[in-house]
Design an enzyme around this catalytic site. Sequence first.
Site, PDB file in Angstrom:
ATOM      1  CD  GLU A   1      -2.822  -1.204   1.917  1.00 30.83           C
ATOM      2  OE1 GLU A   1      -2.949  -0.812   3.204  1.00 30.83           O
ATOM      3  OE2 GLU A   1      -3.763  -2.013   1.988  1.00 30.83           O
TER       4      GLU A   1
ATOM      5  CG  ASP B   1     -13.294  -9.168   1.565  1.00 26.57           C
ATOM      6  OD1 ASP B   1     -12.303  -7.927   1.441  1.00 26.57           O
ATOM      7  OD2 ASP B   1     -12.704  -8.896   2.747  1.00 26.57           O
TER       8      ASP B   1
ATOM      9  CG  HIS C   1      -9.734  -5.684   0.450  1.00 27.71           C
ATOM     10  ND1 HIS C   1     -10.012  -6.633   1.274  1.00 27.71           N
ATOM     11  CD2 HIS C   1      -8.569  -5.631   1.206  1.00 27.71           C
ATOM     12  CE1 HIS C   1      -9.441  -7.447   1.782  1.00 27.71           C
ATOM     13  NE2 HIS C   1      -8.270  -6.644   1.205  1.00 27.71           N
TER      14      HIS C   1
ATOM     15  CG  ASN D   1      -0.756  -6.656  -1.596  1.00 28.73           C
ATOM     16  OD1 ASN D   1      -0.966  -7.926  -3.077  1.00 28.73           O
ATOM     17  ND2 ASN D   1      -1.392  -6.958  -0.091  1.00 28.73           N
TER      18      ASN D   1
HETATM   19  C1  XIL Z   1      -6.578  -6.187   8.554  1.00 25.45           C
HETATM   20  C2  XIL Z   1      -6.949  -7.100   9.565  1.00 25.45           C
HETATM   21  O1  XIL Z   1      -7.530  -8.501   8.542  1.00 25.45           O
HETATM   22  C3  XIL Z   1      -7.200  -6.844  10.290  1.00 25.45           C
HETATM   23  O2  XIL Z   1      -8.193  -8.249  11.075  1.00 25.45           O
HETATM   24  C4  XIL Z   1      -6.421  -5.342  11.038  1.00 25.45           C
HETATM   25  O3  XIL Z   1      -7.408  -5.222  12.411  1.00 25.45           O
HETATM   26  C5  XIL Z   1      -6.595  -5.040  10.321  1.00 25.45           C
HETATM   27  O4  XIL Z   1      -6.232  -5.301   9.126  1.00 25.45           O
HETATM   28  N1  XIL Z   1      -5.422  -4.667   3.741  1.00 25.45           N
HETATM   29  C6  XIL Z   1      -3.904  -5.382   4.227  1.00 25.45           C
HETATM   30  C7  XIL Z   1      -3.933  -6.351   5.169  1.00 25.45           C
HETATM   31  O5  XIL Z   1      -2.952  -5.845   3.507  1.00 25.45           O
HETATM   32  O6  XIL Z   1      -3.325  -6.180   6.074  1.00 25.45           O
HETATM   33  C8  XIL Z   1      -5.137  -5.164   5.890  1.00 25.45           C
HETATM   34  O7  XIL Z   1      -5.716  -6.717   6.937  1.00 25.45           O
HETATM   35  C9  XIL Z   1      -6.205  -5.335   4.926  1.00 25.45           C
HETATM   36  C10 XIL Z   1      -6.142  -4.464   4.038  1.00 25.45           C
END
Ligand code: XIL
Length: 301
Positions: free
Chosen positions: A127, A236, A205, A169
């Site tokens: 990110e 998801d 997502h 990523n």
């Molecule tokens: C999220 C986890 O699922 C949670 O449990 C945590 O509180 C916050 O992070 N992008 C990512 C992941 O790269 O690491 C994140 O995971 C979701 C968004």
Amino acid sequence: ATTLGASAAEKGRYFGTAVAAYKLSDATYSGILNREFNSVTPENEMKWDATEPTQGQFSFTSADQIVARAKANGAKVRGHALAWHSQQPSWAQNLSGTALRNAMVNHVTQVATHYKGQIDSWDVVNEAFADGGTGARRDSNLQRTGNDWIEVAFRTARAADPAAKLCYNDYNTDGQNAKSNAVFAMVQDFKSRGVPIDCVGFQSHFNSASPVPSDYQANLQRFANLGVDVQITELDIEGSGTTQANSFGTVTRACLAVTRCNGITVWGIRDSDSWRASGTPLLFDGSGNKKAAYTAVLDAL
Ligand code: XIL
């Protein structure tokens, strides 16, 4: 085949999930994990705050548990994530400049060395680009150490674990837009200058405000054409029923249509395991039953 992992394997792919170490003792959770998935990504356990809570003192217990379980079940491990603006320990949040850069390099070296030989792919940098139309880097303490922090992280990871595939990523890069164009330009630049990068992860997502883009497959393909593997890393999709199932099917078919798309990871097993505050974005319901979305994925594989 009758499971996600075995069906994906027949197509030369893996099918993975995010895993939380503290849930491994839940029999329903572990049962589905062992049956369906042949890759795992620690959901939080390999992040900077978890692995180096105090500077120079490393803590690998929870992540080791996930890795050991994966190895025992013949699953690959996707390491997540070595360098990221989020989920940093407070000591790192308070560093800047050379001190932060050196801390990052040491962190990447120590963590990648601890897991040397055990990680299929590392999310080396997560990110690092801004949302919106600028195509700029995200402002962060790491970015403020200098624009070269990303390539330094990749070179450091390569030196520590030469066998691991090294990935960039991100989210909101799933279709062609200013943000994905900026990542594309970075990968192209890394390839032209010999900065080690092997793969690009697309978090994926999705929800009604941010659905599967119509050019999803084309976007995966253009990255693959740069000579990197591509993976769907945190899938998801909020919603339910047929609409949700169709979207999961679309994503699965898009990956299979791209030769270098070699794996899909969903971000949790049951809806109740999701990081999302509300909604039912995963393949199994809260009781561990297969949803229509599961069947759509299995049918597409
Ligand atoms: C999220 C986890 O699922 C949670 O449990 C945590 O509180 C916050 O992070 N992008 C990512 C992941 O790269 O690491 C994140 O995971 C979701 C968004």
